[in-house]
Motif scaffolding. Structure first.
Motif, short mmCIF file in Angstrom:
data_model
loop_
_atom_site.label_atom_id
_atom_site.label_comp_id
_atom_site.label_asym_id
_atom_site.label_seq_id
_atom_site.Cartn_x
_atom_site.Cartn_y
_atom_site.Cartn_z
N LEU A 100 32.99 20.64 24.19
CA LEU A 100 31.84 19.94 24.78
C LEU A 100 31.07 20.83 25.75
CD1 LEU A 100 33.28 16.37 25.51
CD2 LEU A 100 32.10 17.17 23.47
N GLU A 106 37.96 12.50 24.43
CA GLU A 106 36.55 12.76 24.11
C GLU A 106 35.77 11.45 24.07
OE1 GLU A 106 35.03 15.99 21.24
OE2 GLU A 106 34.18 14.10 20.48
N SER A 116 32.52 10.88 26.30
CA SER A 116 31.22 10.75 25.65
C SER A 116 30.61 9.36 25.81
CB SER A 116 31.35 11.05 24.15
OG SER A 116 31.94 12.30 23.98
#
Ligand code: AMP
Length: 218
Positions: A26, A211, A215
């Motif tokens: 990321l 994640e 996110s």
């Protein structure tokens, strides 16, 4: 709002592995206080000598010094879009420092507890080895390299065993975690900022959960 991701969990829970994956995938800078202190302790200065002794005893470096290095690092431009803190905060005072920093930087804090039972942690730490070139983390019990003692990507480099990953220091580090850092789990939980992931699974499964947390829009 950009996020400050705080992987939490005892030493050996896999915070560093997850922080590295977040950085690789990321692009969030991994700010590891442990790595910064390891770099600092090798200098030939009185401060370095002090840090070396503290780390070898499995104790925590004083809060004011720790706060200074985190503040200095996280105010650099690469942290504007958020970052991952690997190994900070570890005390209530450090959590307060982070609240101030986050407010000043306009970031929100998300803590993710990587949950692993104590008996697994010791084995993970004694078996841990890392590449001095790229920082890749292996484990002689759970994730051995292809060739013993060598990084898969940098076979010229001998893997290193952290000097504080010995049974005596590990015990002290786990005690420090229980006394000073574990209370922070309740602190982030009570303010609705804690997410839990099962840290006994393989790193990819853990990463997928983290994640999603990172996110998600808040
Ligand atoms: P780590 O690599 O995160 O396990 O950190 C290794 C050692 O560095 C710890 O056992 C402490 O001595 C020191 N250290 C790392 N982060 C901190 C922190 N946030 N506060 C105090 N000491 C720290």
């Amino acid at each position: 709002m950009a996020k400050i991701v705080v992987p939490m969990g005892a030493p050996g829970a896999g915070k560093g592995t997850q922080a590295r994956l977040l950085q690789e995938r990321l692009g969030l800078p991994q700010i590891s206080t442990g790595d910064m202190f390891r770099a600092l302790k090798d200098a030939q200065t009185p401060l370095a000598e002090e840090v070396r002794a503290i780390m070898q005893a499995g104790k925590l470096v004083p809060d004011d010094l720790t706060a200074r290095i985190v503040e200095e690092r996280t105010t650099r431009p690469d942290c504007r879009g958020g970052y991952v803190l690997d190994g900070f905060p570890r005390t209530t005072a450090q959590a307060e420092t982070l609240e101030e920093l986050a407010a000043r930087q306009g970031h929100e804090i998300v803590a993710v507890l990587v949950d692993v039972p104590h008996d697994t942690l010791e084995k993970r730490m004694t078996g841990r080895r890392s590449c001095p070139v790229c920082g890749e983390i292996y484990n002689v019990h759970f994730r051995p390299p292809k060739t013993e003692g060598r990084c898969d990507l940098h076979p010229e480099a001998r893997l290193v065993h952290r000097s504080d990953d010995n049974p005596e220091t590990i015990g002290k580090r786990l005690d420090e975690y229980d006394a000073k850092t574990r209370p922070l789990v309740a602190y982030y939980e009570s303010s609705g900022r804690l997410r839990r992931v099962d840290g006994t699974r393989d790193p990819e499964a853990i990463y997928a959960d983290i994640e999603k947390v990172v996110s998600s829009e808040s």
